[in-house]
Design a protein around this motif. Structure first.
Motif, PDB file in Angstrom:
ATOM      1  N   GLY B 279       0.823  -1.203   0.000  1.00 50.64           N
ATOM      2  CA  GLY B 279       0.000   0.000   0.000  1.00 50.64           C
ATOM      3  C   GLY B 279       0.858   1.255   0.000  1.00 50.64           C
ATOM      4  N   PRO B 280       0.329   2.370   0.541  1.00 46.55           N
ATOM      5  CA  PRO B 280       1.090   3.616   0.545  1.00 46.55           C
ATOM      6  C   PRO B 280       2.208   3.580   1.592  1.00 46.55           C
ATOM      7  CG  PRO B 280      -1.004   3.925   1.651  1.00 46.55           C
ATOM      8  CD  PRO B 280      -1.017   2.533   1.108  1.00 46.55           C
ATOM      9  N   ARG B 282       4.321   4.119   4.856  1.00 47.36           N
ATOM     10  CA  ARG B 282       3.919   4.153   6.265  1.00 47.36           C
ATOM     11  C   ARG B 282       4.390   5.478   6.889  1.00 47.36           C
ATOM     12  NH1 ARG B 282       0.798   0.936   4.140  1.00 47.36           N
ATOM     13  NH2 ARG B 282       1.120  -1.310   4.340  1.00 47.36           N
ATOM     14  N   ALA B 284       6.428   6.574   9.054  1.00 51.84           N
ATOM     15  CA  ALA B 284       7.847   6.922   9.243  1.00 51.84           C
ATOM     16  C   ALA B 284       8.703   6.598   8.019  1.00 51.84           C
ATOM     17  CB  ALA B 284       8.379   6.165  10.455  1.00 51.84           C
ATOM     18  N   ASP B 285       8.089   6.101   6.953  1.00 53.93           N
ATOM     19  CA  ASP B 285       8.878   5.649   5.797  1.00 53.93           C
ATOM     20  C   ASP B 285       9.680   6.782   5.169  1.00 53.93           C
ATOM     21  OD1 ASP B 285       7.946   3.132   6.102  1.00 53.93           O
ATOM     22  OD2 ASP B 285       6.972   2.967   4.140  1.00 53.93           O
ATOM     23  N   ALA B 286      10.851   6.420   4.656  1.00 55.94           N
ATOM     24  CA  ALA B 286      11.715   7.414   4.021  1.00 55.94           C
ATOM     25  C   ALA B 286      11.198   7.817   2.642  1.00 55.94           C
ATOM     26  CB  ALA B 286      13.128   6.849   3.902  1.00 55.94           C
ATOM     27  N   ASP B 287      10.535   6.907   1.957  1.00 55.90           N
ATOM     28  CA  ASP B 287       9.984   7.240   0.631  1.00 55.90           C
ATOM     29  C   ASP B 287       8.807   6.318   0.300  1.00 55.90           C
ATOM     30  OD1 ASP B 287      11.293   4.893   0.064  1.00 55.90           O
ATOM     31  OD2 ASP B 287      12.754   5.752  -1.320  1.00 55.90           O
ATOM     32  N   GLY B 288       8.309   6.440  -0.938  1.00 58.04           N
ATOM     33  CA  GLY B 288       7.152   5.626  -1.347  1.00 58.04           C
ATOM     34  C   GLY B 288       5.957   6.497  -1.663  1.00 58.04           C
TER      35      GLY B 288
END
Lengths: 239, 478
Positions: B279-280, B282, B284-288
């Protein structure tokens, strides 16, 4: 439109399906057993993993500890790029490395377009396929394994799993704890789209270098090279 | 679906045109020799390939039998993962859903990964008509996009193009000044440079899926180039376009599919990238991507599920049947007029569109059976093609002369004594007439054959006569 479509499609599927209860479906599925896996090139999973990395057109180095791993990174960077710079994710495993000892100058964060080399920490390696498993997250930007020209991966020998099923069985992935992306990276980016000629660096890395850190049998790398059909010590150890 | 002009489409004419280009014929011959060897080596190296094939066939059969359980389960898990799940009954619906998402985000540039589903719906053309700049990022797809063509193969879309043709396309499309571009490496490097800019500037990424996993809502993407992963990771919005029949119950089933697919498609043991997306990004994710959509297309697949052709939904789109088909090797992918060529396309195109539009495809078959032998999903393709020919006969689509001939043959085959007497006389007559040359230049009712080549004169009696003679020579108890 989509809601109506959903209703109609699901109604059609329900009309065709058996309408069975979940428990009997799950029982039937469990009774189908497990799929056979690919034969391992060696009885030692670490040797098999390194052999398959080499077969996947990667290069391999081994490092007994973190200091040796930093030195291995430094040797690779100097040999390939005459540089000591690279980008590494904010992974605690990487942040805690003794970088100065190896003369490497890491920048922690997400790779910017134009930067040549990035290092990722792979929580798992798969012996069956020679793949390093990268999980996107706070410390592991996907740009770092998709955009550089040289992609270096650090994986611990204790974290090399025999096959794909071992990874999935270990990863429970309950709701709310599923990472956005799980990538099995098994080689530099490649294409055979022009007259079936294999060319590396199609979109992503042209070179993929895996450093196995931890306990590795003394002759494991030489044996992996032999099994992969390469001359032993094909990966230069010096700068 | 994709027969560019259904009124005037003719497989025979297109195949004849394809055979008129000696360089392209030589290229297809080379691929028809090499690609089966690659697969054979990978299959032999696996060992228990047949057990793997049968295992996955049972799992997929189970999934299709219980799609009413697995589809809502996938939808639930995918929604929990943060996706918006859309259903599209038709190709037009899918294109409309994707266009609406692009408009909602004010998108102008789209980076698109390889997806046969979007080829089926002609999504790129549909978005471009609305003013979006869409770039196919798989190198093969990019080459055919520049050429204004359809893919010629479901795995290697530009395998029909020579390096010289690709060079001309690049020189015309990329305004990069004087350069040589003589080697494949030069062309790949230029494509990388051009597309990198596009990846970084695209607002929307579109990919397909090799599998959807019901237990956790992930979709699986298998590539070598990594372009699909860039489409899935760099733009702010990701749209996964796929179909209902990609569902698998568990992640371990996707592992089994991964083993079958790569060996059957490219003869590799492992592709460079096998990625699973939930999915999209999260918190804290660094990218995406910030937003992800999954569009599930039906487009007659639920009709196929409810028909005698449901085995076709087991197809994993590996292209092995294309690589082993003598008709595909001779005629090339474009002759089929459908984005799905070869044996799998000859079954699928009539089912997804109509038997009238693709009337010739079920007949584009020598019944050699190689497609079924190599199909990793063990789909009985020759049987399905024969059943389609029966359907054509019943629906009156087959030309009247053929139908009359078939009826006469069927009646005659039901009278064995008369059949044997007539064929024995016919064989005897041909043997006597052809005794000098051993072949005929012309024969009544066989102009289609003798127009291209001589017809060999039968040397001895009928099969039954020779069989009986052999039985007399070799008694049963020996």
């Amino acid at each position: 439109m989509s809601d109506d479509s959903r209703r109609r499609i699901l109604a059609r599927i329900r009309g065709i399906g058996g309408g069975r209860d979940a428990a009997s479906i799950e029982r039937e599925l469990a009774a189908l057993g497990a799929a056979p896996g690919a034969p391992a090139p060696d009885e030692d999973p670490v040797t098999s993993f390194m052999c398959n990395v080499l077969r996947n057109h990667g290069s391999v180095d081994i490092a007994a500890d973190r200091r040796a791993a930093v030195e291995a990174v430094g040797r690779y960077l100097y040999r390939e790029l005459r540089s000591h710079r690279l980008v590494a994710g904010n992974d605690p495993h990487l942040a805690a490395m003794p970088w100065r000892d190896g003369g490497v100058l890491p920048r922690f964060g997400t790779l910017e377009n134009g930067e040549q080399a990035a290092l990722s920490y792979a929580p798992w390696g798969i012996a069956e396929t020679g793949a390093t498993v990268l999980v996107t997250g706070r410390y592991s930007p996907s740009s770092n394994h998709l955009l550089p020209v040289h992609h270096l991966v650090l994986v611990e020998s204790a974290n090399i799993l025999p096959d794909l099923e071992a990874f999935w069985q270990r990863s429970e992935l309950p709701r709310g704890k599923r990472p956005r992306g799980i990538s099995f990276v098994a080689g530099p980016s490649s294409t055979g789209d022009i007259e079936a000629k294999l060319v590396y660096g199609a979109h992503g890395p042209q070179a993929w270098h895996v450093i196995v850190m931890g306990e590795v049998a003394p002759d494991a790398l030489q044996r992996a090279n032999e099994l992969a059909g390469r001359a032993a010590q094909s990966i230069p150890q010096d700068a | 679906m994709n027969a560019q002009d259904p009124e005037h489409y003719s497989f025979i004419d297109a195949a004849q045109r394809a055979l008129g280009d000696p360089a392209a014929v030589a290229q297809r011959d080379m691929l028809a020799r090499v690609t089966p060897q690659l697969r054979e080596r990978a299959v032999a190296g696996f060992g228990e390939f047949e057990a793997l094939r049968q295992h996955l066939r049972r799992v997929r059969q189970h999934t299709l039998d219980n799609l009413d359980y697995y589809l809502p389960r996938f939808e639930l898990e995918a929604t929990h993962n943060g996706n918006r799940v859309h259903y599209a009954e038709t190709a037009r619906d899918l294109n409309g859903i994707v266009l609406d998402i692009c408009r909602e985000h004010g998108a102008r540039r789209v980076a698109k990964g390889k997806s046969m589903v979007t080829e089926e719906t002609e999504l790129t053309a549909s978005l471009e008509r609305e003013g979006l700049h869409v770039v196919e990022t798989d190198l093969g797809e990019y080459i055919v996009q520049l050429a204004g063509e359809k893919p010629a193969h479901i795995v290697g879309p530009a395998r029909h193009k020579s390096i010289a043709q690709i060079r001309e396309l690049f020189l015309a499309a990329h305004k990069l000044g004087e350069r040589k571009l003589e080697r494949a490496e030069d062309l790949v490097a230029e494509a990388r440079q051009v597309m990198r800019e596009h990846f970084l500037g695209a607002e929307v990424g579109i990919i397909g899926a090799n599998a959807l996993i019901a237990e956790n809502g992930y979709s699986m993407l298998v590539t070598n180039e990594g372009n699909g992963d860039l489409c899935a990771s760099l733009p702010k919005v990701l749209i996964v376009c796929t179909t209902l029949d990609r569902l698998l119950p568990r992640a371990t089933d996707a592992a089994a599919l991964q083993r079958l697919l790569v060996r059957s498609a490219t003869g590799q043991d492992q592709t460079c990238y096998t990625s699973f997306y939930s999915g999209p990004r999260r918190a804290a994710d660094a990218d995406g991507p910030l937003e992800t959509h999954i569009v599930l297309l039906d487009n007659h697949r639920s009709d196929i599920l409810d028909s005698d052709y449901r085995d076709m939904l087991q197809c994993i789109r590996c292209g092995a049947c294309l690589n082993h088909c003598p008709i595909f090797a001779a005629a090339g992918g474009h002759a089929y007029g459908s984005v799905y060529p070869g044996p799998m396309g000859s079954v699928l195109a009539p089912l997804l569109d109509s038997l009238e539009t693709y009337a010739e495809l079920p007949n584009a078959c020598t019944s050699c059976g190689r497609c079924e032998e190599v199909c990793p999903a063990a789909i009985p393709l020759p049987d399905l093609l024969r059943d389609l020919r029966h359907d054509q006969q019943r629906a009156g689509i087959t030309p009247q002369r053929w139908r009359r001939g078939m009826r006469l043959h069927a009646w005659l085959a039901g009278q064995p004594r008369l059949y044997h007497w007539l064929t024995a006389r016919g064989i005897g007559l041909l043997n006597w007439l052809g005794r000098r040359r051993g072949a005929f230049r012309r024969l009544p009712f066989a102009g289609g054959w003798t127009g291209e080549r001589d017809f060999p004169a039968p040397q001895r009696g009928t099969f039954m006569q020779q069989y009986r003679a052999l039985q007399r020579e070799v008694p049963d108890d020996e």
